[in-house]
Design a protein around this motif. Structure first.
Motif, PDB file in Angstrom:
ATOM      1  N   MET B   1      -4.108  -3.576   5.364  1.00  0.00           N
ATOM      2  CA  MET B   1      -5.625  -3.083   4.322  1.00  0.00           C
ATOM      3  C   MET B   1      -6.394  -4.067   3.634  1.00  0.00           C
ATOM      4  O   MET B   1      -5.419  -4.846   3.049  1.00  0.00           O
ATOM      5  N   GLU B   2      -7.586  -4.347   3.999  1.00  0.00           N
ATOM      6  CA  GLU B   2      -8.079  -5.799   3.249  1.00  0.00           C
ATOM      7  C   GLU B   2      -8.532  -5.259   1.592  1.00  0.00           C
ATOM      8  O   GLU B   2      -9.265  -4.057   1.935  1.00  0.00           O
ATOM      9  N   PHE B   3      -9.049  -5.749   0.792  1.00  0.00           N
ATOM     10  CA  PHE B   3      -9.708  -5.080  -0.893  1.00  0.00           C
ATOM     11  C   PHE B   3     -10.734  -5.754  -0.303  1.00  0.00           C
ATOM     12  O   PHE B   3     -10.154  -7.039  -0.311  1.00  0.00           O
ATOM     13  N   SER B   4     -11.625  -5.180  -1.336  1.00  0.00           N
ATOM     14  CA  SER B   4     -13.381  -6.059  -1.709  1.00  0.00           C
ATOM     15  C   SER B   4     -12.798  -6.288  -3.027  1.00  0.00           C
ATOM     16  O   SER B   4     -13.301  -7.349  -3.558  1.00  0.00           O
ATOM     17  N   SER B   5     -12.105  -6.458  -3.897  1.00  0.00           N
ATOM     18  CA  SER B   5     -11.259  -6.188  -5.261  1.00  0.00           C
ATOM     19  C   SER B   5      -9.921  -6.610  -5.078  1.00  0.00           C
ATOM     20  O   SER B   5      -9.038  -5.820  -4.894  1.00  0.00           O
ATOM     21  N   LYS B   6      -9.943  -8.142  -5.954  1.00  0.00           N
ATOM     22  CA  LYS B   6      -8.078  -8.269  -6.291  1.00  0.00           C
ATOM     23  C   LYS B   6      -7.693  -6.972  -7.664  1.00  0.00           C
ATOM     24  O   LYS B   6      -6.480  -6.042  -7.193  1.00  0.00           O
ATOM     25  N   LEU B   7      -8.922  -6.451  -8.463  1.00  0.00           N
ATOM     26  CA  LEU B   7      -7.963  -5.582  -9.040  1.00  0.00           C
ATOM     27  C   LEU B   7      -7.849  -3.811  -8.528  1.00  0.00           C
ATOM     28  O   LEU B   7      -7.026  -3.756  -9.673  1.00  0.00           O
ATOM     29  N   LEU B   8      -8.510  -3.049  -7.769  1.00  0.00           N
ATOM     30  CA  LEU B   8      -8.343  -2.607  -6.841  1.00  0.00           C
ATOM     31  C   LEU B   8      -6.896  -2.579  -6.452  1.00  0.00           C
ATOM     32  O   LEU B   8      -6.190  -2.216  -5.905  1.00  0.00           O
ATOM     33  N   GLU B   9      -6.792  -3.742  -5.508  1.00  0.00           N
ATOM     34  CA  GLU B   9      -5.876  -3.696  -4.686  1.00  0.00           C
ATOM     35  C   GLU B   9      -4.817  -4.386  -5.427  1.00  0.00           C
ATOM     36  O   GLU B   9      -3.488  -3.508  -5.341  1.00  0.00           O
ATOM     37  N   ASN B  10      -4.423  -4.866  -6.805  1.00  0.00           N
ATOM     38  CA  ASN B  10      -2.953  -5.417  -7.606  1.00  0.00           C
ATOM     39  C   ASN B  10      -3.284  -2.984  -7.925  1.00  0.00           C
ATOM     40  O   ASN B  10      -1.888  -3.043  -7.986  1.00  0.00           O
ATOM     41  N   ALA B  11      -4.007  -2.595  -8.476  1.00  0.00           N
ATOM     42  CA  ALA B  11      -3.690  -1.170  -8.570  1.00  0.00           C
ATOM     43  C   ALA B  11      -3.211  -0.462  -7.793  1.00  0.00           C
ATOM     44  O   ALA B  11      -2.315   0.225  -7.635  1.00  0.00           O
ATOM     45  N   VAL B  12      -3.666  -0.263  -6.609  1.00  0.00           N
ATOM     46  CA  VAL B  12      -3.199  -0.260  -5.338  1.00  0.00           C
ATOM     47  C   VAL B  12      -2.002  -0.243  -5.067  1.00  0.00           C
ATOM     48  O   VAL B  12      -0.910   0.487  -4.671  1.00  0.00           O
ATOM     49  N   ASN B  13      -1.286  -1.593  -4.783  1.00  0.00           N
ATOM     50  CA  ASN B  13      -0.064  -1.798  -5.052  1.00  0.00           C
ATOM     51  C   ASN B  13       1.092  -1.470  -5.534  1.00  0.00           C
ATOM     52  O   ASN B  13       1.962  -0.577  -5.480  1.00  0.00           O
ATOM     53  N   GLU B  14       0.555  -1.378  -7.461  1.00  0.00           N
ATOM     54  CA  GLU B  14       1.495  -0.897  -8.376  1.00  0.00           C
ATOM     55  C   GLU B  14       2.055   1.049  -8.323  1.00  0.00           C
ATOM     56  O   GLU B  14       3.003   1.194  -7.487  1.00  0.00           O
ATOM     57  N   MET B  15      -0.001   0.827  -7.829  1.00  0.00           N
ATOM     58  CA  MET B  15       0.659   2.236  -7.652  1.00  0.00           C
ATOM     59  C   MET B  15       1.539   3.085  -6.217  1.00  0.00           C
ATOM     60  O   MET B  15       2.287   3.909  -6.267  1.00  0.00           O
ATOM     61  N   SER B  16       1.029   2.246  -5.515  1.00  0.00           N
ATOM     62  CA  SER B  16       1.703   2.748  -3.634  1.00  0.00           C
ATOM     63  C   SER B  16       3.320   1.893  -4.221  1.00  0.00           C
ATOM     64  O   SER B  16       4.301   2.137  -3.126  1.00  0.00           O
TER      65      SER B  16
END
Lengths: 206, 206
Positions: B1-16
């Motif tokens: 999964m490629e993200f356009s935003s590091k902030l979004l990627e970080n939040a998704v990683n923590e949530m998952s």
């Protein structure tokens, strides 16, 4: 559900506000966090707050971006005359994964849904029409979900830009690759017969 | 999964990192939070951090509590001579919901599971044995889940307190109320025949 702790109850209540997370699941998640290192909880909390406070939207396509313009909009190799209209950033990620599209995107932020109280004014339709009026875009592709709301949204935008010399298209709907005909629902199958394509074109797409 | 935003990627990683939440679900949850008021995100983050930093465990039963001793342990109307051993606080909530139990609880914090690397030393078994040695408790009820690990844990504790003059019991296992016999698995049905009870006792439980 009765809790022995207000702190626990509060955490479960907040967690269960997320879509698809009921009280039981929320309790399971919260108890899981309690068993883990403190850092996991603080990292999660910080990541969510950070995202919410510092998130930026690309001024061009309204997608989520860490910079003023996203990496797709600033990529000069992409076809500036093609614009694909999607509901949200997940659709961009899905289309990008196919590696079949080289144009730009535009995020509407949802679809027109009277049931949920979402009207055209709640979406980025005005900026989209303004963008299309600039004349750079030659073709706009509607890539909304195949639902009544998606169709309504497509039609609304179509009417707004009717006078402009812009080609409009919508992503093809038909039977999925690998699907058996007998298990395909009749609406999809009906559409895929009505909107059949010349066999030579299908060969080219392989 | 490629993200356009590091902030979004970080939040998704923590949530998952939460159990049962994959990347796609995490993305859906995070995008939902983005569409809501800021207060929802900050409230969720604050509730989780608060819980993690300020959580107390009852010094008596090791259940989650806002006070030094939980409201069950401090309730003088409850039978102090009955102690029900459970895995975690969810089991206490489930048993309390039945309104059929008036004794106290003891939270082990899990069950012995060599597969997950959880040995007797990782659970509150030592404090339990110490408590039982005090002589106040006359009967200890094992209410672990009906699995190999639950049985192992029960047996381990049983061996530890073998010399003490304490009655031990385990919650009945058998076919659920409302179940059809033909759909019950053979192990459960077999046990429920072997451990049949006098009909008069069953009448009393109604």
């Amino acid at each position: 559900m009765e809790f022995s702790s207000k702190l626990l109850e509060n955490a479960v209540n907040e967690m269960s506000k997320l879509p698809g997370i009921g009280k039981r699941t929320a309790l399971r998640l919260v108890l899981h966090l309690l068993r883990q290192e403190s850092s996991q909880t603080t990292d999660l909390a910080a990541a969510l707050v950070h995202l919410k406070t510092e998130i930026k939207y690309c001024s061009n396509c309204f997608g989520i971006s860490d910079t003023a313009q996203c990496h797709i909009c600033t990529n000069s190799k992409r076809d500036q005359s093609l614009l694909c209209v999607v509901e949200d950033i997940r659709d961009i990620m899905a289309i990008e994964n196919t590696s079949q599209y080289n144009g730009l995107y535009f995020v509407l932020g949802g679809k027109i849904s009277p049931m949920e109280g979402i009207g055209p004014g709640d979406l980025n339709i005005a900026p989209l029409v303004e963008k299309l009026r600039e004349g750079v875009v030659k073709e706009v592709i509607f890539a909304m979900s195949a639902s009544m709301e998606g169709d309504t949204t497509n039609f609304y935008i179509f009417k707004q830009i009717e006078g402009l010399a812009i080609k409009t298209s919508t992503i093809a709907r038909g039977i999925s690759v690998g699907d058996e005909l007998e298990y395909t629902d009749e609406v999809t199958l009906g559409r895929s017969i009505l909107q059949r394509i010349p066999f030579e074109n299908a060969l080219k797409a392989e």
